[in-house]
Design a protein around this motif. Structure first.
Motif, mmCIF file in Angstrom:
data_model
loop_
_atom_site.group_PDB
_atom_site.id
_atom_site.type_symbol
_atom_site.label_atom_id
_atom_site.label_comp_id
_atom_site.label_asym_id
_atom_site.label_seq_id
_atom_site.Cartn_x
_atom_site.Cartn_y
_atom_site.Cartn_z
ATOM 1 N N VAL A 17 11.049 -1.131 -4.927
ATOM 2 C CA VAL A 17 10.653 -0.595 -6.243
ATOM 3 C C VAL A 17 11.001 0.892 -6.332
ATOM 4 N N SER A 49 6.149 -3.886 7.290
ATOM 5 C CA SER A 49 5.460 -4.965 6.577
ATOM 6 C C SER A 49 6.190 -5.376 5.305
ATOM 7 N N VAL A 50 5.793 -6.541 4.790
ATOM 8 C CA VAL A 50 6.402 -7.064 3.562
ATOM 9 C C VAL A 50 6.075 -6.142 2.390
ATOM 10 N N SER A 51 4.829 -5.685 2.313
ATOM 11 C CA SER A 51 4.476 -4.813 1.181
ATOM 12 C C SER A 51 5.262 -3.510 1.262
ATOM 13 N N TRP A 73 8.004 2.620 6.339
ATOM 14 C CA TRP A 73 6.960 1.629 6.071
ATOM 15 C C TRP A 73 7.602 0.238 5.923
ATOM 16 N N GLN A 119 5.959 2.612 14.091
ATOM 17 C CA GLN A 119 4.485 2.646 14.094
ATOM 18 C C GLN A 119 3.975 4.057 14.380
ATOM 19 N N LYS A 177 -3.421 3.404 -0.543
ATOM 20 C CA LYS A 177 -4.118 2.157 -0.232
ATOM 21 C C LYS A 177 -3.797 1.711 1.204
ATOM 22 N N GLY A 228 0.180 5.543 -5.004
ATOM 23 C CA GLY A 228 -0.988 4.658 -5.063
ATOM 24 C C GLY A 228 -0.946 3.651 -3.929
ATOM 25 N N SER A 229 0.239 3.059 -3.714
ATOM 26 C CA SER A 229 0.376 2.046 -2.655
ATOM 27 C C SER A 229 0.239 2.688 -1.276
ATOM 28 N N LEU A 271 8.597 -4.163 -0.247
ATOM 29 C CA LEU A 271 8.531 -4.267 -1.702
ATOM 30 C C LEU A 271 8.394 -2.891 -2.342
ATOM 31 N N SER A 274 -6.350 1.560 4.527
ATOM 32 C CA SER A 274 -6.625 0.322 5.265
ATOM 33 C C SER A 274 -6.418 0.506 6.757
ATOM 34 N N TYR A 320 4.160 7.589 -8.935
ATOM 35 C CA TYR A 320 2.752 7.227 -9.114
ATOM 36 C C TYR A 320 2.452 5.894 -8.416
ATOM 37 N N VAL A 321 3.351 4.922 -8.650
ATOM 38 C CA VAL A 321 3.192 3.598 -8.014
ATOM 39 C C VAL A 321 3.255 3.745 -6.489
#
Lengths: 204, 130
Positions: A111, A102-104, A98, A72, A191, A187-188, A107, A195, A183-184
């Motif tokens: 990726v 969290s789950v995101s 990261w 954290q 975001k 972007g994530s 993921l 937040s 890029y992906v």
């Protein structure tokens, strides 16, 4: 205040694991964080001037795993570095941290790992092709639609599909996949960081 | 693939989902303001801030979240910290608001009051309908 030796050992072990997780944080800041948590643990676990084992266990459980706690502190810093540098290894370093939160994160990490490995494989194959003709995109067998990329040879059942075209195609596909993955990821990351940011400038 | 990942990242941070999740997000989102407010006019150390939040609000306070958040608020220049020796036998790290922190706290408080007042007026009919 008295702290029994096994309680002291538990505190030291927790804080050592926390310190290890804070790699990448400035030495001075890391020391500050560890001492603040030591102060918190000792004060909360102390009952009547003595740190009891039961209270210590419960304090450490509430704080959670030292690795996640360290993440954290570190993640936002590493993701900020990834965003500004845009280098794949910096992005990977940030999303690995990261992923612990969290789950995101998991993921995006998955990726990124697959994307960079795939892109890297095409890129590497294109670079090695001039020195080793066995490198190519191989169709494994006549009745099989499986493909294999790399330094291999499936003759006589299979054959190589691209020949020397592997060089321009590998460079384009490899570079494109790496760029798309970045890029992906960026972007994530943007975001996710938005937040977590304070909305500091409310509309007046 | 891009949209799946991007969608998931958005989902976790933005989408309210179930009413319970919405409430958790709401309370989490108020934590920064609550911390800044608890430090208004006084210096507190981490454990005191936690106790103040637990006693004075209905917020979900996770200790493992508050300490990194204090560190982030300090990095943003909203808080300053100093180590003070205590009678307890160990030093404590006290936090206080910087001028920027005070400014942001009052901006956020104004924004919060305005927002909740306008939302409350929208919610009036819901209270009447049984």
């Amino acid at each position: 205040m008295t702290i029994a030796s096994d309680s002291q050992r538990k505190i030291d072990t927790y804080l050592r694991r926390l310190r290890q997780g804070l790699r990448g944080v400035r030495e001075e800041d890391a020391r500050d964080i560890v001492e603040e948590l030591r102060s918190h643990i000792v004060e909360k676990a102390a009952a009547g001037g003595e740190v009891t084992t039961e209270r210590l266990e419960s304090v450490l459980t509430v704080l959670g795993s030292p690795e996640v706690l360290a993440s954290q502190y570190v993640t936002d810093d590493l993701l900020a570095q990834a965003e500004s540098s845009r280098a794949p290894w910096m992005i990977l370093r940030g999303v690995f941290h990261w992923a612990m939160l969290s789950v995101s994160g998991c993921l995006v990490c998955l990726v990124c790992t697959v994307g960079y490995m795939l892109g890297g494989a095409f890129f590497l194959a294109a670079l090695i092709k001039p020195f080793n003709p066995k490198v190519g995109l191989w169709k494994i067998g006549p009745d099989n639609y499986s493909l294999a990329l790399g330094m291999t040879d499936f003759r006589p059942q299979g054959h190589e599909l691209l020949g020397w075209l592997l060089i321009p195609i590998g460079l384009c596909v490899g570079g494109g996949t790496v760029l798309l993955t970045s890029y992906v990821a960026l972007g994530s990351i943007r975001k996710f960081r938005q937040s977590r940011k304070l909305r500091l400038n409310p509309r007046s | 693939m891009y949209y799946i990942v991007y969608g998931m990242a958005q989902d976790e941070s933005d989408e309210p989902g179930s009413p319970e999740k919405w409430e958790v997000q709401l309370r989490k989102g108020s934590l920064e303001l609550a911390i800044l407010a608890s430090l208004w006019g006084q210096k507190l150390y981490g454990l005191e801030i936690l106790r103040q939040l637990e006693n004075g609000s209905d917020l979900i306070v996770s200790e493992g979240t508050v300490y990194p958040l204090l560190s982030r608020l300090k990095a943003l220049g909203l808080l300053r910290s100093e180590w003070v020796e205590s009678d307890a036998g160990h030093p404590r790290k006290y936090y206080s608001l910087t001028p920027l922190g005070k400014q942001r706290a009052s901006d956020m408080a104004r924004s919060w009051t305005r927002f909740s007042a306008s939302l409350n007026s929208l919610l009036v009919p819901l209270g009447k309908e049984k």
